[in-house]
Design a protein around this motif. Sequence first.
Motif: not given
Length: 242
Positions: A38-48
């Motif tokens: 969804i976000s390309g990587n884990v760190l970018d997905y965490l705020p979601v």
Amino acid sequence: MAYRGLLKLRRTPEQLFDVTIQPVIFTLMFTYIFGGAISGNVLDYLPVIIPGILVQTLVTSSIVTGVQLREDMDKGVFDRFKSLPIARISPLAGDLLADTIRYTIATVLTFAMGYMMGYRPGGGPGHVAMAALLVIVCSWAISWIFAFFGVIARTASSVHGISMIVLFPLTFVSNAFVPVETMPDWLRWFASVNPVSHLVNAVRELANAGTIGMDFAYSLIGAAVIVALFAPLTVKAYMRRA
């Protein structure tokens, strides 16, 4: 009555499994399964995902309120309460108030797991605390719905079954885990008006950006409407069937 609920938690700590184990497992599982896609990587997905997991965990854990209420009524405990010179809402509201401890534990664990995985809320500690308080208040309000189910249902298992049928579409057909833009038009419409989506948006705005938008107001208004509607309905049904 709230103190009685806290004593039940202390003497049967397994009641806390859903708010201690579930946030950890769901945060790890959903983040590493969906993060890259969804976000390309884990760190970018965490705020979601962290706000989504928080809302999903607390809303689903409110089912326990109705299940335990039905079990207490089956044991005859509430027959004694009806004979006492206390407000009729006290036995119900006391249990629901004690459940806010469970919601607080789940909230702290979810944010802690996110922080350990690299989540850094941009809103700062104050807005994160506001987001946590918002979810706890809304979950407490939603628990009145399941308290009503607990009063009118015949068995604790039926309360659980009915509640899961109601909650699964609300929690998963929302913006908690995926962007609604990727959904078909008819499903996107439902996810956009879904009250869970409004609550998730409000938490994200508070925790990630430190802002308060209309979703915050919608969530509080919805919580107030639920309590105003289901609290008297639950008390009335309790007096008739307990």
